[in-house]
Scaffold this active site. Structure first.
Site, mmCIF file in Angstrom:
data_model
loop_
_atom_site.group_PDB
_atom_site.id
_atom_site.type_symbol
_atom_site.label_atom_id
_atom_site.label_comp_id
_atom_site.label_asym_id
_atom_site.label_seq_id
_atom_site.Cartn_x
_atom_site.Cartn_y
_atom_site.Cartn_z
ATOM 1 N N LYS A 40 2.215 11.100 -11.777
ATOM 2 C CA LYS A 40 1.370 10.208 -12.577
ATOM 3 C C LYS A 40 2.122 8.907 -12.775
ATOM 4 C CE LYS A 40 -1.737 13.201 -15.137
ATOM 5 N NZ LYS A 40 -2.148 13.702 -16.465
ATOM 6 N N HIS A 93 -2.355 11.612 -28.932
ATOM 7 C CA HIS A 93 -2.680 10.237 -28.523
ATOM 8 C C HIS A 93 -3.396 9.470 -29.623
ATOM 9 C CE1 HIS A 93 -2.355 10.925 -23.897
ATOM 10 N NE2 HIS A 93 -1.223 10.516 -24.423
ATOM 11 N N ARG A 125 0.827 -1.234 0.000
ATOM 12 C CA ARG A 125 0.000 0.000 0.000
ATOM 13 C C ARG A 125 0.850 1.267 0.000
ATOM 14 N NH1 ARG A 125 -3.221 -2.979 3.789
ATOM 15 N NH2 ARG A 125 -4.970 -3.901 2.679
ATOM 16 N N GLU A 133 8.033 18.472 -25.384
ATOM 17 C CA GLU A 133 7.408 18.829 -24.095
ATOM 18 C C GLU A 133 7.967 20.170 -23.595
ATOM 19 O OE1 GLU A 133 4.907 17.107 -22.783
ATOM 20 O OE2 GLU A 133 5.072 15.112 -23.696
ATOM 21 N N ARG A 163 -4.421 21.255 -14.287
ATOM 22 C CA ARG A 163 -3.369 20.331 -14.728
ATOM 23 C C ARG A 163 -3.602 19.818 -16.146
ATOM 24 N NH1 ARG A 163 -0.113 15.670 -11.379
ATOM 25 N NH2 ARG A 163 1.012 14.867 -13.189
ATOM 26 N N LYS A 201 6.150 22.766 -14.620
ATOM 27 C CA LYS A 201 5.379 21.586 -14.224
ATOM 28 C C LYS A 201 5.059 21.629 -12.739
ATOM 29 C CE LYS A 201 4.050 17.102 -14.862
ATOM 30 N NZ LYS A 201 4.109 15.882 -15.607
ATOM 31 N N HIS A 246 -1.652 16.714 -26.695
ATOM 32 C CA HIS A 246 -1.766 15.282 -26.427
ATOM 33 C C HIS A 246 -3.083 14.690 -26.925
ATOM 34 C CE1 HIS A 246 1.653 16.248 -23.989
ATOM 35 N NE2 HIS A 246 1.786 15.024 -23.513
ATOM 36 N N ASN A 274 -1.720 18.640 -20.984
ATOM 37 C CA ASN A 274 -2.042 17.723 -22.076
ATOM 38 C C ASN A 274 -2.139 18.446 -23.415
ATOM 39 O OD1 ASN A 274 -2.212 15.519 -20.320
ATOM 40 N ND2 ASN A 274 -4.288 16.123 -19.744
ATOM 41 N N HIS A 287 6.337 9.245 -28.500
ATOM 42 C CA HIS A 287 5.335 10.125 -27.880
ATOM 43 C C HIS A 287 5.539 11.610 -28.222
ATOM 44 C CE1 HIS A 287 2.497 11.558 -24.926
ATOM 45 N NE2 HIS A 287 3.434 12.252 -24.320
ATOM 46 N N GLU A 293 -5.427 16.677 -11.214
ATOM 47 C CA GLU A 293 -6.044 17.046 -12.494
ATOM 48 C C GLU A 293 -7.556 17.277 -12.400
ATOM 49 O OE1 GLU A 293 -4.019 15.263 -15.868
ATOM 50 O OE2 GLU A 293 -5.865 15.431 -17.029
HETATM 51 N N1 GLY Z 1 2.153 14.571 -18.482
HETATM 52 C C1 GLY Z 1 1.020 15.302 -18.055
HETATM 53 C C2 GLY Z 1 0.874 15.388 -16.577
HETATM 54 O O1 GLY Z 1 1.756 14.979 -15.861
HETATM 55 O O2 GLY Z 1 -0.149 15.821 -16.086
#
Ligand code: GLY
Length: 360
Positions: free
Chosen positions: A144, A255, A122, A186, A244, A230, A251, A248, A268, A240
Site C-alpha cells: 500500500k 481513523h 510508470r 499493530e 485483507r 501480514k 482502524h 483494518n 496512528h 483488498e
Molecule cells: N495496513 C493495512 C494493510 O496494509 O492492508
C-alpha cells in the site's frame, strides 16, 4: 540469525529479511536481485542522520551509484507537494526504469517512496528499509503506497509491491518509546485477528511498554510472527477485495479519532488501540465475542501503555458522519472488523449507528 519470510503473489513475490545489523548487508542483498545500478534513498533528516551513512556505504560497497532525498518528518508532509519534490530528485539523478527507489524510514517515508516508485516512469524498483516498529510490522509489507489528500488520509495511492523488505531490528534503539508502543498496537492487532499464539506470547510478557523490556528472542518473535501474519493475508488478497480488510481491525474508529483530533492528539497506533477496544466492545454488545476475551485484549493494550478510551470531547455526530467517508465504506455501509475469538475476526456491515453512538 536471519529470518526470511516470503510474500507469495501472482506476479510480484518478494521476501522480508529480518536480521540484526542487516543494514550492513543491504547492498549485497539488492545486488543479488539485479535491480539496476542507481539507487535514490528517500529518508527524513533524523533517520538519515542515524542510519544514512551506514545505508549509503553498504550500497556503494556493493557497487551502486547512490543519491539521497530527504523529506521532513511527519504525516503533515505526506502530500502531493512533497511527493513532487521526490520526482524532482529522480529527474535530477536521472533514475531509469531499472533504477531503485529505497525507503529508509517509517510509514510516511515508505508510503511516499512507494508511490513515487509506482509512478515514476510508470514504475521503478522499490525497496523498503523500515525503521519504526509500525513500518516493520505493517506499512512496509503489502504494497500500500500513497499520499494524503486534504480531505482524507491515503486517498491518493497505488498498490505497488517492493522487491525486498529489509528489517534491521537494531535500528529500533533510536525509536522513541511512544512510537514503539504505537507499533505494538499493530502487533497486538495481529494477535487478535490472526495469530492466537502470538497473542498468548504477548500475554506472558511482563511489560510491553518499551523496547527495554524486550529480550532479543521476544522482539524477533513479534517481528517474524507479525510479518508472517501480514504476508499470509496479503498473499491471499493483494488488492483488498475481501480478506485483507481484516488488517483494518481497530482502524475504522481509529481513523475517525485521528481525523477529528486533526492528527495532532494521537499517533496512528494510539488511535488504532482505542479503535480495537471500541470494536471489541461493539462485538461483545452484538453477542459475537465474549467479554472475557475482550478484557484480555484490553489488558494487553493497557500493558503496552496505549490509550483505551475515546476522548469524551469528540463530537459524536461528527464521528458518525465521518465514518461514512471511510475508505472501507462499501455500498454506503460502514464495514467493521469484529473479533469472534482470539485469532479470529469477521467483516460485517451490520453495526448500527445506535451501537456506535453507545460505544462513543
Ligand atoms: N495496513 C493495512 C494493510 O496494509 O492492508
Amino acid at each position: 540469525m536471519e529470518s526470511i519470510i516470503s510474500v507469495p503473489l501472482p506476479n510480484n513475490s518478494y521476501n522480508i529479511h529480518i536480521l540484526n545489523n542487516g543494514l550492513l548487508t543491504l547492498g549485497e542483498k539488492i545486488k543479488e536481485l539485479n535491480l539496476g545500478k542507481k539507487i535514490l534513498v528517500v529518508s527524513n533528516p533524523q533517520i538519515f542522520d542515524y542510519y544514512g551513512n551506514l545505508t549509503v556505504d553498504s550500497l556503494e560497497k556493493a557497487g551502486f551509484s547512490v543519491n539521497y532525498h530527504l523529506i521532513p518528518a511527519g504525516e503533515n508532509y505526506k502530500t502531493l507537494e512533497y511527493l513532487a519534490q521526490i520526482y524532482d530528485s529522480t529527474l535530477k539523478f536521472s533514475l531509469e526504469r531499472n533504477s531503485t527507489l529505497l525507503a529508509l524510514g517509517g510509514g510516511v517515508v515508505g508510503d511516499m517512496t512507494g508511490f513515487a516508485a509506482a509512478t515514476w516512469l510508470r514504475g521503478v524498483n522499490f525497496v523498503q528499509v523500515p525503521t519504526s516498529l509500525l513500518a516493520m510490522v505493517d506499512a512496509s509489507v503489502g504494497g500500500k503506497t500513497g499520499v494524503n489528500h486534504p480531505q482524507g488520509k491515503n486517498l491518493i495511492g497505488a498498490f505497488y509491491q517492493p522487491k525486498l523488505v529489509l528489517i534491521d531490528p537494531t535500528v529500533l534503539k533510536t525509536l522513541p518509546d511512544r512510537e514503539f508502543k504505537a507499533g505494538m498496537a499493530e502487533v497486538i492487532k495481529y494477535g487478535v485477528i490472526w495469530d492466537k499464539s502470538l497473542f498468548e506470547q504477548l500475554e506472558k510478557a511482563n511489560n510491553l511498554d518499551s523496547l527495554d523490556n524486550f529480550d532479543g528472542v521476544l522482539l524477533s518473535e513479534i517481528l517474524v510472527r507479525s510479518c508472517q501474519a501480514k504476508a499470509e493475508v496479503v498473499s491471499q488478497d493483494e488488492k483488498e477485495a475481501g480478506l485483507r480488510a481484516i488488517l483494518n481491525y481497530g482502524h475504522t474508529i481509529g481513523h475517525v479519532i485521528e481525523s477529528l483530533t486533526n492528527y495532532e492528539t494521537f499517533v496512528h497506533g494510539e488511535a488504532v488501540a482505542i479503535g480495537m477496544v471500541a470494536a471489541g466492545k461493539i462485538s461483545v454488545e452484538m453477542g459475537l465475542w465474549t467479554e472475557s476475551e475482550a478484557k484480555r485484549q484490553n489488558l494487553l493494550i493497557e500493558k503496552t501503555g496505549l490509550p483505551t478510551i475515546i476522548p469524551s470531547y469528540l463530537d459524536i455526530d461528527a464521528a458518525i458522519a465521518h465514518l461514512q467517508t471511510d475508505k472501507k465504506v462499501k455500498g454506503g455501509k460502514v464495514r467493521f472488523i469484529l473479533p469472534t475469538a482470539i485469532g479470529k475476526v469477521i467483516i460485517t456491515d451490520r453495526v448500527t449507528s445506535k451501537l456506535v453512538r453507545n460505544v462513543f
